[in-house]
Motif scaffolding. Structure first.
Motif, PDB file in Angstrom:
ATOM      1  N   ALA A 217       0.343  -1.299   0.163  1.00  0.00           N
ATOM      2  CA  ALA A 217      -0.205   0.366  -0.280  1.00  0.00           C
ATOM      3  C   ALA A 217       1.048   1.051   0.048  1.00  0.00           C
ATOM      4  O   ALA A 217       0.778   2.507  -0.391  1.00  0.00           O
ATOM      5  CB  ALA A 217      -1.180   0.039   1.001  1.00  0.00           C
ATOM      6  N   GLU A 218       1.738   1.007   0.943  1.00  0.00           N
ATOM      7  CA  GLU A 218       3.078   1.865   0.949  1.00  0.00           C
ATOM      8  C   GLU A 218       3.535   2.499  -0.653  1.00  0.00           C
ATOM      9  O   GLU A 218       3.525   4.135  -1.339  1.00  0.00           O
ATOM     10  CB  GLU A 218       4.166   1.775   1.853  1.00  0.00           C
ATOM     11  N   GLU A 219       3.978   1.509  -1.282  1.00  0.00           N
ATOM     12  CA  GLU A 219       4.298   1.965  -2.206  1.00  0.00           C
ATOM     13  C   GLU A 219       3.383   2.513  -3.796  1.00  0.00           C
ATOM     14  O   GLU A 219       3.428   3.441  -4.642  1.00  0.00           O
ATOM     15  CB  GLU A 219       4.827   0.178  -2.740  1.00  0.00           C
ATOM     16  N   PHE A 220       2.272   1.867  -3.840  1.00  0.00           N
ATOM     17  CA  PHE A 220       1.036   2.422  -4.991  1.00  0.00           C
ATOM     18  C   PHE A 220       1.126   3.474  -4.215  1.00  0.00           C
ATOM     19  O   PHE A 220       0.460   4.673  -5.474  1.00  0.00           O
ATOM     20  CB  PHE A 220      -0.036   1.550  -3.825  1.00  0.00           C
ATOM     21  N   TYR A 221       0.859   4.625  -2.628  1.00  0.00           N
ATOM     22  CA  TYR A 221      -0.162   5.297  -2.959  1.00  0.00           C
ATOM     23  C   TYR A 221       1.201   6.333  -2.757  1.00  0.00           C
ATOM     24  O   TYR A 221       1.266   7.930  -3.471  1.00  0.00           O
ATOM     25  CB  TYR A 221      -0.869   5.367  -1.208  1.00  0.00           C
ATOM     26  N   GLY A 222       2.706   5.834  -2.535  1.00  0.00           N
ATOM     27  CA  GLY A 222       4.258   6.770  -3.361  1.00  0.00           C
ATOM     28  C   GLY A 222       3.839   7.658  -4.719  1.00  0.00           C
ATOM     29  O   GLY A 222       4.385   7.967  -5.166  1.00  0.00           O
ATOM     30  N   ARG A 223       3.318   5.740  -5.461  1.00  0.00           N
ATOM     31  CA  ARG A 223       3.290   6.652  -6.519  1.00  0.00           C
ATOM     32  C   ARG A 223       2.261   7.376  -7.338  1.00  0.00           C
ATOM     33  O   ARG A 223       2.110   8.391  -8.338  1.00  0.00           O
ATOM     34  CB  ARG A 223       3.028   4.882  -7.754  1.00  0.00           C
ATOM     35  N   LEU A 224       1.407   7.814  -6.418  1.00  0.00           N
ATOM     36  CA  LEU A 224       0.692   8.779  -6.754  1.00  0.00           C
ATOM     37  C   LEU A 224       0.844  10.245  -6.204  1.00  0.00           C
ATOM     38  O   LEU A 224       0.362  11.408  -6.212  1.00  0.00           O
ATOM     39  CB  LEU A 224      -0.793   8.557  -5.702  1.00  0.00           C
ATOM     40  N   GLY A 225       2.406  10.073  -5.660  1.00  0.00           N
ATOM     41  CA  GLY A 225       2.702  11.291  -5.134  1.00  0.00           C
ATOM     42  C   GLY A 225       2.128  11.604  -3.966  1.00  0.00           C
ATOM     43  O   GLY A 225       2.796  13.165  -3.704  1.00  0.00           O
ATOM     44  N   TRP A 226       1.512  10.849  -3.506  1.00  0.00           N
ATOM     45  CA  TRP A 226       1.363  11.200  -1.353  1.00  0.00           C
ATOM     46  C   TRP A 226       2.304  11.485  -0.813  1.00  0.00           C
ATOM     47  O   TRP A 226       3.020  11.077  -0.742  1.00  0.00           O
ATOM     48  CB  TRP A 226       0.211  10.560  -1.718  1.00  0.00           C
ATOM     49  N   ARG A 227       2.744  12.616  -0.157  1.00  0.00           N
ATOM     50  CA  ARG A 227       3.416  12.686   1.291  1.00  0.00           C
ATOM     51  C   ARG A 227       3.767  12.400   2.012  1.00  0.00           C
ATOM     52  O   ARG A 227       2.656  11.712   2.828  1.00  0.00           O
ATOM     53  CB  ARG A 227       3.644  14.920   0.911  1.00  0.00           C
ATOM     54  N   SER A 228       5.041  11.601   2.426  1.00  0.00           N
ATOM     55  CA  SER A 228       4.980  10.481   3.337  1.00  0.00           C
ATOM     56  C   SER A 228       5.489  11.360   4.288  1.00  0.00           C
ATOM     57  O   SER A 228       6.118  12.157   4.626  1.00  0.00           O
ATOM     58  CB  SER A 228       5.513   9.615   2.784  1.00  0.00           C
ATOM     59  N   ASP A 229       4.439  11.377   5.638  1.00  0.00           N
ATOM     60  CA  ASP A 229       4.622  12.155   7.089  1.00  0.00           C
ATOM     61  C   ASP A 229       5.446  10.994   7.893  1.00  0.00           C
ATOM     62  O   ASP A 229       5.143  10.525   7.930  1.00  0.00           O
ATOM     63  CB  ASP A 229       3.343  12.642   7.119  1.00  0.00           C
ATOM     64  N   GLN A 230       5.955  12.070   8.670  1.00  0.00           N
ATOM     65  CA  GLN A 230       6.354  11.843   9.993  1.00  0.00           C
ATOM     66  C   GLN A 230       5.344  10.928  11.343  1.00  0.00           C
ATOM     67  O   GLN A 230       4.958  12.037  11.101  1.00  0.00           O
ATOM     68  CB  GLN A 230       7.558  13.000  10.602  1.00  0.00           C
ATOM     69  N   THR A 231       5.787   9.845  11.061  1.00  0.00           N
ATOM     70  CA  THR A 231       4.867   9.274  12.815  1.00  0.00           C
ATOM     71  C   THR A 231       5.185   9.247  13.731  1.00  0.00           C
ATOM     72  O   THR A 231       7.054   8.757  13.778  1.00  0.00           O
ATOM     73  CB  THR A 231       4.346   7.770  12.003  1.00  0.00           C
ATOM     74  N   PRO A 232       4.742   8.671  15.004  1.00  0.00           N
ATOM     75  CA  PRO A 232       5.368   8.276  15.880  1.00  0.00           C
ATOM     76  C   PRO A 232       6.812   6.915  15.827  1.00  0.00           C
ATOM     77  O   PRO A 232       5.818   6.447  15.391  1.00  0.00           O
ATOM     78  CB  PRO A 232       4.874   8.473  17.419  1.00  0.00           C
ATOM     79  N   PRO A 233       7.964   6.953  16.490  1.00  0.00           N
ATOM     80  CA  PRO A 233       8.314   6.317  16.796  1.00  0.00           C
ATOM     81  C   PRO A 233       7.838   5.183  16.808  1.00  0.00           C
ATOM     82  O   PRO A 233       7.536   5.017  17.878  1.00  0.00           O
ATOM     83  CB  PRO A 233       9.266   6.114  16.939  1.00  0.00           C
ATOM     84  N   GLY A 234       8.152   3.395  16.195  1.00  0.00           N
ATOM     85  CA  GLY A 234       7.332   2.736  17.221  1.00  0.00           C
ATOM     86  C   GLY A 234       6.470   2.200  16.773  1.00  0.00           C
ATOM     87  O   GLY A 234       5.379   1.401  17.227  1.00  0.00           O
ATOM     88  N   SER A 235       5.291   3.575  15.807  1.00  0.00           N
ATOM     89  CA  SER A 235       3.768   3.765  15.838  1.00  0.00           C
ATOM     90  C   SER A 235       2.799   2.309  14.781  1.00  0.00           C
ATOM     91  O   SER A 235       2.016   1.642  15.084  1.00  0.00           O
ATOM     92  CB  SER A 235       3.397   4.750  15.966  1.00  0.00           C
ATOM     93  N   GLY A 236       4.592   1.872  14.015  1.00  0.00           N
ATOM     94  CA  GLY A 236       3.803   0.643  13.591  1.00  0.00           C
ATOM     95  C   GLY A 236       2.013   1.991  12.214  1.00  0.00           C
ATOM     96  O   GLY A 236       1.936   1.024  11.232  1.00  0.00           O
ATOM     97  N   VAL A 237       2.591   2.869  11.878  1.00  0.00           N
ATOM     98  CA  VAL A 237       1.102   3.888  11.590  1.00  0.00           C
ATOM     99  C   VAL A 237       1.973   4.617  10.028  1.00  0.00           C
ATOM    100  O   VAL A 237       3.376   4.805  10.107  1.00  0.00           O
ATOM    101  CB  VAL A 237       0.892   5.318  11.973  1.00  0.00           C
ATOM    102  N   VAL A 238       1.644   4.464   9.284  1.00  0.00           N
ATOM    103  CA  VAL A 238       2.511   5.389   7.954  1.00  0.00           C
ATOM    104  C   VAL A 238       1.186   6.013   7.583  1.00  0.00           C
ATOM    105  O   VAL A 238      -0.132   5.302   7.320  1.00  0.00           O
ATOM    106  CB  VAL A 238       2.408   4.186   6.462  1.00  0.00           C
ATOM    107  N   GLN A 239       1.691   7.406   6.976  1.00  0.00           N
ATOM    108  CA  GLN A 239       0.944   8.266   7.419  1.00  0.00           C
ATOM    109  C   GLN A 239       1.115   9.141   5.257  1.00  0.00           C
ATOM    110  O   GLN A 239       2.294   9.524   5.365  1.00  0.00           O
ATOM    111  CB  GLN A 239       0.990   9.240   8.158  1.00  0.00           C
ATOM    112  N   LEU A 240       0.411   9.410   4.928  1.00  0.00           N
ATOM    113  CA  LEU A 240       0.199   9.945   3.596  1.00  0.00           C
ATOM    114  C   LEU A 240      -0.390  11.205   3.224  1.00  0.00           C
ATOM    115  O   LEU A 240      -2.223  10.199   3.803  1.00  0.00           O
ATOM    116  CB  LEU A 240       0.083   9.181   2.370  1.00  0.00           C
ATOM    117  N   THR A 241      -0.803  11.935   2.605  1.00  0.00           N
ATOM    118  CA  THR A 241      -0.885  13.026   2.242  1.00  0.00           C
ATOM    119  C   THR A 241      -1.197  13.077   0.565  1.00  0.00           C
ATOM    120  O   THR A 241      -0.067  13.731   0.230  1.00  0.00           O
ATOM    121  CB  THR A 241      -0.491  14.600   3.461  1.00  0.00           C
ATOM    122  N   PRO A 242      -2.751  13.764   0.940  1.00  0.00           N
ATOM    123  CA  PRO A 242      -2.976  14.163  -1.260  1.00  0.00           C
ATOM    124  C   PRO A 242      -2.094  15.875  -1.929  1.00  0.00           C
ATOM    125  O   PRO A 242      -2.599  15.893  -0.667  1.00  0.00           O
ATOM    126  CB  PRO A 242      -3.608  13.816  -1.423  1.00  0.00           C
TER     127      PRO A 242
END
Length: 201
Positions: free
Chosen positions: A26-51
């Motif tokens: 999923a991270e690769e797919f949404y990265g291909r859309l050009g969505w910005r990868s945002d920082q999340t708390p260390p160890g949270s296991g969360v990927v956050q992206l913003t169109p």
């Protein structure tokens, strides 16, 4: 401190969780859309992206939701549906043909009048979560606070300026000459269009 009713509280939509089965995919797919990868708390296991141009982000990760992967259906707004369709296709994203809503269902091609909210296209991530692109050329009244009109990206601002330019050309035809105060007219048009207020004539 004066009492504040719940209707007066600012509640800005920050994040929407989407259910995925494979976080890396999923991270690769949404990265291909050009969505910005945002920082999340260390160890949270969360990927956050913003169109691009959005004030709301998406989250996905392990054990974030009990929803079935692929069950989400969300909407993205664009100012030019054909441009958005072509950009997605060029990025290798399977996207449907552009269609518009007719009285008996979807019709292939953009809305002939390019009416706001009428032209659409859809794509899905690898899990099947669906994203509906909607072309918005003029906000319906009450959808945007006129006191907080803002453009969140240079692309949105440029599109708004192009629409104002076209409308201003019609305005000058109506008045029978050039309008020397065009900056004020542009500004009034762009703010009114964004907030759903009556457009200047």
């Amino acid at each position: 401190m004066s009492a504040t009713g719940v209707g007066d509280l600012d509640m800005k939509l920050e994040v929407v969780v989407i259910p995925v089965s494979d976080v890396a995919r999923a991270e690769e797919f949404y990265g291909r859309l050009g969505w910005r990868s945002d920082q999340t708390p260390p160890g949270s296991g969360v990927v956050q992206l913003t169109p691009h141009g959005s004030q709301c982000s998406v989250h996905f990760g392990t054990n974030l939701t009990t929803a079935t992967p692929g069950s989400a259906r969300s909407f993205l707004i664009v100012s030019d549906i054909e441009q958005a369709h072509d950009a997605l296709a060029a990025a290798g994203v399977p996207v449907t043909d552009v269609f518009h809503l007719g009285p008996d269902g979807p019709i292939k091609g953009p809305d002939p009048a390019r009416g706001t909210y009428a032209s659409r296209a859809e794509f899905a991530d690898p899990d099947g979560n669906t994203w509906v692109l909607q072309e918005i050329t003029n906000r319906l009244p009450g959808r945007v606070d006129p006191g907080a009109t803002a453009f969140t990206s240079a692309t949105d601002l440029a599109s708004a300026m192009r629409r104002a330019s076209q409308a201003h050309g019609e305005h000058e035809k109506r008045i029978g000459g050039s309008d020397p105060d065009w900056p004020a007219w542009y500004a009034a048009y762009m703010v009114a269009e964004a907030s759903g207020a009556p457009l200047p004539q």
